[in-house]
Design a protein around this motif. Structure first.
Motif, PDB file in Angstrom:
ATOM      1  N   TRP A 436       0.837  -1.187   0.000  1.00  0.00           N
ATOM      2  CA  TRP A 436       0.000   0.000   0.000  1.00  0.00           C
ATOM      3  C   TRP A 436       0.877   1.244   0.000  1.00  0.00           C
ATOM      4  O   TRP A 436       1.911   1.292   0.663  1.00  0.00           O
ATOM      5  N   GLU A 438       0.562   5.606   0.254  1.00  0.00           N
ATOM      6  CA  GLU A 438      -0.284   6.767   0.510  1.00  0.00           C
ATOM      7  C   GLU A 438      -0.251   7.692  -0.697  1.00  0.00           C
ATOM      8  O   GLU A 438       0.795   7.894  -1.318  1.00  0.00           O
ATOM      9  N   LYS A 511      -6.270   5.206  -1.771  1.00  0.00           N
ATOM     10  CA  LYS A 511      -4.881   4.793  -1.680  1.00  0.00           C
ATOM     11  C   LYS A 511      -4.465   4.065  -2.949  1.00  0.00           C
ATOM     12  O   LYS A 511      -5.303   3.674  -3.770  1.00  0.00           O
ATOM     13  N   LYS A 671       2.372  -2.093  11.217  1.00  0.00           N
ATOM     14  CA  LYS A 671       1.460  -1.144  11.841  1.00  0.00           C
ATOM     15  C   LYS A 671       0.384  -1.944  12.570  1.00  0.00           C
ATOM     16  O   LYS A 671      -0.599  -2.382  11.975  1.00  0.00           O
ATOM     17  N   SER A 832      -6.681  -3.947   9.715  1.00  0.00           N
ATOM     18  CA  SER A 832      -5.844  -2.926  10.341  1.00  0.00           C
ATOM     19  C   SER A 832      -6.605  -1.611  10.360  1.00  0.00           C
ATOM     20  O   SER A 832      -7.152  -1.179   9.334  1.00  0.00           O
ATOM     21  N   SER A 909      -4.553  -2.186   5.060  1.00  0.00           N
ATOM     22  CA  SER A 909      -4.063  -0.860   5.387  1.00  0.00           C
ATOM     23  C   SER A 909      -5.178  -0.079   6.076  1.00  0.00           C
ATOM     24  O   SER A 909      -6.351  -0.189   5.676  1.00  0.00           O
ATOM     25  N   SER A 917     -11.144  -0.693   7.387  1.00  0.00           N
ATOM     26  CA  SER A 917      -9.828  -1.152   6.952  1.00  0.00           C
ATOM     27  C   SER A 917      -9.880  -1.464   5.466  1.00  0.00           C
ATOM     28  O   SER A 917     -10.883  -1.987   4.960  1.00  0.00           O
TER      29      SER A 917
END
Length: 1001
Positions: A436, A438, A511, A671, A832, A909, A917
């Motif tokens: 992923w 940003e 994203k 994360k 997540s 992500s 998520s």
């Protein structure tokens, strides 16, 4: 009252699992995307065919390089049906007017219904099938001929029944020749093989076979010495056809040999020279006519130059006549043949136009300039590999030509009279790694603000001015799109951004997914834009039969860095798709891969990891102190290394037992935020979680005893935290594991025994099945107690307190539970979220169901009460009675009613909404992306919310308030109106009293 609240809470918490991961009707096919792929269609296994004799339209059928058999609608490119076959070399054939497709992969022959894709029958053998031919019989059935040959076995010709697949007869080639093909006619069939003699001389052997019993007749040997060195020079056997031909060439590919099977006469045409160029490749296109003639087109290629020669062969007189020669065309070119109403046409497809020729004349019957819709994501991807065409004559000079064209990138498109009808991104099949990224406006802004906060006033001001100047570049487009965004927001529609730089998403849905395929391609998808392909580029040249083994993709702002097996590395710009630098594969055979890190100054360094598990830093560079890297060598030995100096130091080593192999290795996600250090119970007590960001779970299986062991250890110190074993595990079934927060889960296929023996003393019954084991780690079994960490100011993973002699924690409290699953799970991960407040869902890939499911955390909670109902406190916590059998609920399927094939991995992500998520699944075939809200979208309005009604209500209240507000300011007027109303009401009431009749007595 207390009981009512408890019951209400129990009902609400019991409904939470139903809410988790549910795909609502207004969200399915809207917030998710699915790239339905087949793989690259090879030319010999791709054709246009009518699914039945009564059908007026043809479908595109293919058996791709991914061993996927599928039917594609030529109108829009949609997949009508598809079947995943066993991986291997495949063949696909169908006779004209037949409703059955015949596929052959490795040693298996299968019959499929061409309209629905249903399996009719199959035949399984042990040798690889070299040749497959299907002939329609006079009674309406079909006959199947195959040629099989193993590495140490002789070639065998078999005739199979088209109705059941049963073997009718067999013919074994006693000479041990190399089979090259079968040619079928109405009178019989010819078995063609290559016989190698002394001094590398070769001869082509043609053996006629009786189609009724398979008996061989007198064979014919064609003198091909010095011409045929290997069977690859045999270009065509022209089967099935009423006039079978055998065509081969010499090593120069300029002198051809043509033989009408059944005859010993050989025709020797010579291809004309085109600017004295050597011929690199020859492709032959043939078609038979009813007047004993065969049309032959030779497509010659020399570098980037392509030309063709058209011939016509009279089969009875064996006279070959050259009809014409088309001049050379520079650039990628594909020729295809099409027959309509007994007339043969040749279609030439280039990157500029599509041209139609007749088989008897070089006169152009039709020509159309290509009007491509444009695929800007295909960066530097030009070239045509082949085309399959269909021609329909609509008068003497009007034609409709449509061609299915395979590009050099591996993508597939259809061109109808020069216009592109559809495009299929088949080059994206076989994704081996993804990450992923940003988009501009989220991560970059956060990094800028963080940098400004750590700078002085002048530097921060300069950085902010530069950032505002960059924002001004996209301000005109942002302002132009503002009305559209407002309208879409009011109507509840999502707008798809045309470029990542223009995305300003307040929810974090827009994203980008950066992925790599095993064919050496890199691509980027827009997750919030229905999986739109942003760019697709060839990053590395991969030889046929090889795979691009990408180990990892690391994202650093707008740069993606790939680490490939063998020391190769690639850095690509995410926004533009341009390759920044490419480090080729190292010549050092011991080098396995490299890993990118940052040194104390912030500069990037590349760590070399060898195949034996050792590692080295470049030169005299050093990494940040405290960095831990875990490696695994070819012998399944796992090592932990500590960095910080110029030479990595070995911290610990995990060596499996003899005859034991590592089958799974999982660590906590990079994360993985934790919202609370303890689990609040229903009675307001707390169980403190065992939180360690360096936890690993290693799964091993002993080959001799089938004993599976799962070891939980600290990757810093290498000390074991927890170990569990399972006997009689089937290692051939998938084994997967996952770690998150303070719990881990894994799936195995092993023995399942009943809880107690029978009352008569017989041993308990044992069966086998798939199991999901979930374990949760706590610091202490006592409530409100942190164990040995309670009085400690801090703790260290290198020297944890309260461990026994073998390095196991004495105070660790583990709660485990086993659930029996209906199907195998090949991969596990968790959702997540941004803060970790939302309970995580367990995402599982179920290959047998072609599905991706999300199991609610509450369903697999190991603390669910066993054998009894939940108490009021447990129900308030969200626990309910344990059920050993875990049925996969249809509400858990994230792919809704679609089938996702070939999924191998899933990455997640967090979005900017704590409830949601992002999920992306990929593998050898399909790609699927969606959003998951484990406990519902509690922080976002649903699509059912009527914003226009809300605005109308507020507007009506505003108008009413504005109309009545001035009246309240005139107090005297209000008093007079009130008095008049009161007098009117009083008089009305008195008049009704006077006129009302007296009641009767």
């Amino acid at each position: 009252m207390r009981f009512s609240v408890t019951c209400l809470a129990s009902i609400v918490l019991g409904l939470l699992p139903c809410l988790v991961s549910a795909i609502y009707a207004d969200e399915a096919y809207q917030v998710d995307f699915h790239h339905v792929l087949l793989g690259r269609p090879p030319p010999r296994n791709t054709f246009l065919h009518r699914p039945s004799a009564s059908s007026k339209a043809s479908l595109l059928y293919t058996l791709s390089d991914r061993s996927v058999l599928g039917a594609v609608n030529p109108k829009d490119g949609s997949v009508i049906w598809r079947q995943q076959l066993n991986h291997g070399n495949g063949l696909l054939k169908a006779s004209k007017g037949d409703s059955i497709l015949i596929s052959a992969v490795n040693g298996t022959v299968q019959a499929w219904d061409s309209a629905e894709g249903r399996l009719m029958w199959d035949w399984r053998g042990s040798e690889e099938i070299k040749t497959l031919e299907v002939v329609k019989s006079h009674g309406g059935g079909r006959t199947i001929y195959i040629v099989t040959k193993g590495q140490s076995t002789k070639a065998v010709v078999r005739m199979l029944s088209g109705d059941s697949g049963a073997v009718v007869w067999e013919y074994e080639d006693e000479g041990g020749d190399i089979p090259t093909g079968l040619s079928i006619t109405e009178e019989g069939l010819f078995y063609v093989s290559v016989h190698s003699g002394l001094l590398q001389a070769s001869k082509i052997k043609v053996t006629p076979l009786d189609s009724s019993n398979g008996h061989a007749m007198s064979s014919v040997t064609l003198n091909a010495d010095k011409d045929v060195i290997d069977h690859n020079l045999i270009l065509s056997t022209n089967s099935p056809s009423p006039y079978p031909l055998l065509i081969w060439s010499d090593r120069t590919r300029r002198n051809l040999r043509i033989n009408v099977l059944g005859s010993s006469h050989i025709l020797t045409p010579r291809l004309a020279s085109e600017k004295a160029k050597s011929i690199d490749n020859i492709q032959i296109h043939t078609s038979s006519c009813i007047d004993n003639t065969v049309n032959i087109l030779f497509h010659c290629q020399s570098g980037d130059s392509h030309w063709s020669e058209a011939y016509q062969l009279d089969v009875k007189s064996e006279i070959l006549k050259k009809m014409y020669q088309l001049p050379a065309v520079e650039g990628p070119t594909a020729y295809s043949v099409a027959v309509h109403s007994g007339t043969t046409y040749y279609v030439r497809t280039t990157e500029q136009d599509v041209t139609l020729f007749s088989s008897t004349s070089a006169r152009i019957m039709g020509q159309w300039q290509l009007q491509s819709k444009g695929h800007d994501h295909l960066i530097k991807s030009k070239g045509i590999r082949y085309a399959i065409s269909e021609v329909v004559a609509r008068g003497a000079s009007t034609f409709a030509v449509r061609s299915a064209v395979l590009l050099s990138s591996g993508d597939w498109k259809l061109i109808h009279n020069g216009e592109e009808s559809w495009f299929r991104p088949e080059s994206l099949s076989g994704v081996v790694a993804a990450a992923w990224a940003e988009t501009n406006g989220h991560q970059s802004l956060a990094d800028e603000l963080a940098a400004e906060s750590h700078s002085n006033i002048v530097t921060a001001y300069v950085r902010r001015v530069k950032r505002h100047m960059r924002d001004l570049k996209i301000f005109p487009q942002w302002a132009a799109d503002l009305p559209e965004r407002i309208v879409n927001n009011l109507l509840g529609h999502e707008r798809l951004a045309q470029h990542p730089e223009l995305i300003r998403d307040n929810f974090g849905f827009q994203k980008v997914v950066v992925g790599a395929t095993d064919s050496g391609r890199l691509f980027a998808l827009q997750a919030g834009g229905q999986g739109k392909i942003i760019w697709n580029v060839q990053a590395s040249k991969v030889e046929p039969g090889q795979q691009w083994s990408v180990k990892s993709i690391e994202i650093n702002q707008d740069i993606a860095q790939l680490q490939i097996l063998g020391g190769e590395s690639v850095r690509v710009n995410i926004s533009q798709g341009s390759i920044i630098d490419h480090e080729a594969r190292s010549a050092d055979q011991s080098l396995q891969t490299t890993m990118g890190l940052l040194d104390p100054t912030g500069s990037a360094i590349s760590i070399r990891i060898s195949s034996d598990g050792t590692m080295a830093l470049p030169g005299h560079r050093s990494a940040n102190p405290g960095t831990i890297i875990v490696t695994r060598d070819e012998e399944m030995v796992i090592r932990g290394w500590t960095l910080g100096t110029s030479k990595p130091a070995l911290a610990w080593t995990f060596i499996p037992q003899p005859n034991e192999k590592v089958v799974s290795l999982a660590s906590r996600p990079p994360k993985d935020p934790v919202a609370s250090i303890g689990k609040a119970l229903g009675d307001r007590n707390v169980l403190y979680k065992f939180l360690n960001p360096n936890i690993l779970i290693i799964g091993t299986v002993a080959v001799d005893t089938s004993m599976a062991s799962f070891h939980v250890l600290d990757s810093v110190s290498g000390q074991l935290v927890h170990t569990v074993t399972h006997p009689n595990v089937d290692a051939t079934q998938p084994i997967s594991s996952v770690v998150s927060e303070n719990w881990f889960a894994y799936s195995v296929y092993s023995d399942i025994g009943n809880a107690a023996a029978e009352t008569d003393g017989t041993p308990p019954s044992i069966s086998r099945g798939h199991q999901i084991v979930v374990s949760e780690l706590f610091e202490s079994s006592l409530l409100n107690d942190r164990g040995v960490w309670g009085s400690a100011v801090n703790s260290s993973s290198l020297r944890p307190d309260g461990v026994d002699g073998d390095g196991r924690g004495e105070s660790l409290y583990v709660v485990s539970q086993t659930y029996f699953a209906p199907a195998a799970i090949s991969f596990m991960t968790v959702t997540s979220t941004l803060q970790g407040i939302t309970p995580r869902s367990l995402l599982c890939v179920v290959p047998s169901l072609n599905s991706l499911i999300a199991i609610p955390r509450a369903v697999i909670d190991p603390r669910r009460p066993v054998g009894r109902d939940a108490t009021a406190a447990e129900a308030e916590e969200g626990l309910f009675k344990h059920n050993a059998v875990l049925e996969y609920s249809p509400k858990w399927a994230l792919n809704h009613m679609r089938e996702v094939l070939g999924i191998r991995q899933v990455i997640t992500s967090p979005s900017l909404l704590e409830s949601t998520s992002l999920v992306f699944a990929f593998g050898t075939l399909d790609m699927f992306g969606t959003r998951v809200a484990p406990i519902g979208g509690f922080d976002i309005l649903g699509k059912g919310f009527n914003k226009m009604q809300l605005i109308g209500t507020v507007a009506a209240l505003a108008v009413g308030t504005g109309f009545l507000a001035p009246l309240t300011n005139n107090y005297d007027w209000v008093v007079r109106v009130s008095n008049r109303l009161m007098l009117y009401v009083k008089g009305h009431c008195e008049s009704r009293v006077n006129t009302e009749p007296l009641p009767r007595t």
